[in-house]
Design an enzyme around this catalytic site. Structure first.
Site, short mmCIF file in Angstrom:
data_model
loop_
_atom_site.label_atom_id
_atom_site.label_comp_id
_atom_site.label_asym_id
_atom_site.label_seq_id
_atom_site.Cartn_x
_atom_site.Cartn_y
_atom_site.Cartn_z
N ALA A 95 0.81 -1.23 0.00
CA ALA A 95 0.00 0.00 0.00
C ALA A 95 0.84 1.27 0.00
CB ALA A 95 -0.92 -0.02 1.21
N PHE A 114 -3.16 0.80 4.96
CA PHE A 114 -4.10 0.09 5.83
C PHE A 114 -3.74 0.28 7.29
CE2 PHE A 114 -6.55 -2.06 2.67
CZ PHE A 114 -5.69 -2.18 1.59
N GLN A 132 0.54 -6.53 -3.64
CA GLN A 132 -0.54 -6.84 -2.71
C GLN A 132 -1.70 -5.88 -2.94
OE1 GLN A 132 1.28 -7.66 1.47
NE2 GLN A 132 2.79 -6.48 0.33
N VAL A 185 -4.73 -3.72 -4.64
CA VAL A 185 -5.90 -4.07 -5.46
C VAL A 185 -6.37 -2.86 -6.28
CG1 VAL A 185 -6.69 -5.91 -3.93
CG2 VAL A 185 -7.39 -3.54 -3.46
N HIS A 233 -3.51 -10.14 -4.37
CA HIS A 233 -4.80 -9.99 -3.67
C HIS A 233 -5.93 -9.63 -4.63
CE1 HIS A 233 -2.40 -9.15 0.26
NE2 HIS A 233 -2.59 -10.43 0.08
N CYS A 243 -22.80 -17.10 -11.26
CA CYS A 243 -22.39 -17.67 -12.55
C CYS A 243 -20.90 -17.50 -12.84
CB CYS A 243 -23.22 -17.04 -13.68
SG CYS A 243 -22.79 -15.32 -14.00
N CYS A 245 -27.33 -13.12 -14.67
CA CYS A 245 -28.12 -14.09 -13.89
C CYS A 245 -28.74 -13.50 -12.63
CB CYS A 245 -27.22 -15.27 -13.51
SG CYS A 245 -26.06 -14.85 -12.20
N THR A 303 5.61 -1.84 2.16
CA THR A 303 4.74 -2.82 2.83
C THR A 303 5.25 -3.08 4.25
OG1 THR A 303 3.80 -5.05 2.75
CG2 THR A 303 6.01 -4.78 1.83
N ASN A 352 11.02 2.10 2.14
CA ASN A 352 9.89 2.36 3.03
C ASN A 352 10.20 3.62 3.84
OD1 ASN A 352 7.85 2.17 5.10
ND2 ASN A 352 7.68 -0.01 4.63
N1 APR Z 1 6.56 5.48 0.43
C1 APR Z 1 7.03 4.26 0.86
N2 APR Z 1 6.47 3.54 1.89
C2 APR Z 1 5.40 4.10 2.49
C3 APR Z 1 4.87 5.38 2.11
C4 APR Z 1 5.50 6.07 1.02
N3 APR Z 1 5.08 7.26 0.61
N4 APR Z 1 3.81 5.66 2.93
C5 APR Z 1 3.67 4.60 3.78
N5 APR Z 1 4.63 3.67 3.53
C6 APR Z 1 4.81 2.36 4.17
C7 APR Z 1 4.46 2.30 5.65
O1 APR Z 1 5.58 2.64 6.47
C8 APR Z 1 4.07 0.82 5.81
O2 APR Z 1 5.22 0.03 6.09
O3 APR Z 1 3.91 1.48 3.53
C9 APR Z 1 3.53 0.44 4.42
C10 APR Z 1 2.02 0.27 4.35
O4 APR Z 1 1.71 -0.85 5.13
P1 APR Z 1 0.21 -1.43 5.20
O5 APR Z 1 -0.74 -0.33 5.32
O6 APR Z 1 0.23 -2.49 6.25
O7 APR Z 1 -0.01 -2.08 3.76
P2 APR Z 1 0.46 -3.51 3.20
O8 APR Z 1 1.71 -3.96 3.84
O9 APR Z 1 0.43 -3.42 1.73
O10 APR Z 1 -0.78 -4.43 3.70
C11 APR Z 1 -0.82 -5.74 3.27
O11 APR Z 1 -2.96 -6.02 4.28
O12 APR Z 1 -4.93 -5.07 4.77
C12 APR Z 1 -4.35 -6.01 3.98
O13 APR Z 1 -5.00 -6.81 1.86
C13 APR Z 1 -4.49 -5.68 2.50
O14 APR Z 1 -2.82 -5.89 0.76
C14 APR Z 1 -3.05 -5.43 2.07
C15 APR Z 1 -2.24 -6.19 3.08
#
Ligand code: APR
Length: 273
Positions: free
Chosen positions: A51, A62, A128, A130, A146, A157, A178, A216, A241
């Site tokens: 995300a 998230f 990950q 969507v 995902h 269907c 359907c 992530t 990150n």
């Molecule tokens: N640049 C780089 N990293 C960033 C930025 C940015 N501008 N802004 C936030 N982050 C980092 C945060 O520090 C965090 O580590 O992105 C990460 C977001 O983490 P989550 O919100 O937990 O997202 P993600 O890891 O993709 O979640 C995994 O959880 O809720 C489910 O299905 C959903 O695919 C998702 C999965």
């Protein structure tokens, strides 16, 4: 004194990062040069995104500060809840995602990953997310682990319909063929990962010699296993990150701390010099 592996664990902030096990001296641009060398020399590099890469496009993460799960109950995204309360589950998804969807565009980080694929610096993207922004940015090989919110699946269907062809004013939306209940073609909590995406993504963990993790926390299974397995199979791990994640201490070789757009822009400049 730290061992070679830990010494490769570098960050771009110039801060001294220490914990009870190790002391690391931070060396600024060296981290980018080392990351650039790994990317240039890789035989099969793959990007693994979460995300965080879409935050600068206006989609909240998230977790963490401003995280969606602070405002919305993640249980609303559990498949059993969807079957029991399809209208409410749809209302929440419409508010969070579909309202945003028409407006968000890929940012520089998405476009750089597309350019890296076009220039064969990476083989493709495992995401990950969507939000389909890697598609919009022009990546060709994308494993949507995902699924995607861009298509709706009829639970009766099995027909897939593009969301732009469905009126989300009346919820829950029904299949035009359907009359069955439509569900976003994304993986809800409690659902299994689509077979093709699972095979392709874990296949990359076997084959790739470099993973570039972008944005992530690495907290959600089974996706979070992919970079770990890649490392166990000998791949080098570059992580981008704004904050350390669950990968940073024991999976990541080079940690580039910062926003995805700024870090990837600097990385591309370093690759080109
Ligand atoms: N640049 C780089 N990293 C960033 C930025 C940015 N501008 N802004 C936030 N982050 C980092 C945060 O520090 C965090 O580590 O992105 C990460 C977001 O983490 P989550 O919100 O937990 O997202 P993600 O890891 O993709 O979640 C995994 O959880 O809720 C489910 O299905 C959903 O695919 C998702 C999965």
């Amino acid at each position: 004194m730290v061992n070679l592996e830990t010494a490769l664990y570098i960050t771009a902030t110039g801060r001294t990062y220490s914990d009870k096990n190790r002391e690391i001296e931070i060396v600024g641009n060296k981290d980018y040069e080392e990351a650039a060398r790994l990317i240039r020399d890789a035989t099969r590099a793959v990007a693994f995104t979460g995300a965080g890469i879409s935050v600068e496009s206006g989609i909240p993460p998230f977790r963490g500060e401003n995280g969606l799960w602070n405002k919305y109950d993640p249980a609303t995204f559990d498949i059993s809840y969807f079957h029991e309360y399809p209208s409410h589950s749809w209302e929440v998804m419409r508010d969070i995602f579909y309202e945003l969807f028409g407006r968000v565009k890929p940012n520089a980080a998405h476009y750089i990953l597309a350019e890296m694929e076009a220039r064969k610096l990476i083989h493709g993207v495992i995401t990950q997310n969507v939000d389909s922004l890697h598609h919009d940015a022009g990546n060709k090989t994308i494993h949507e682990f995902h699924g995607s919110l861009r298509k709706l699946l009829c639970l009766n269907c099995g027909r897939l319909t593009k969301v732009e062809n469905v009126d989300l004013a009346c919820l829950p939306p029904k299949c035009v063929k359907c009359g069955g209940l439509l569900k976003p073609n994304a993986v809800f909590f409690g659902e299994s990962i689509p077979g093709h995406a699972h095979r392709a993504a874990f296949g990359e963990a076997d084959k790739a010699d470099l993973f570039i993790i972008v944005g992530t926390t690495g907290e959600v299974a089974p996706a979070n296993m992919i970079p770990r397995l890649a490392r166990e199979n000998g791949a080098k791990i570059i992580e981008i990150n704004t904050e350390p994640s669950s990968y940073t201490d024991f999976v990541t070789h080079i940690f580039l701390q910062g926003k995805a757009t700024a870090v990837l822009e600097q990385l591309m400049q370093t690759i080109e010099t």
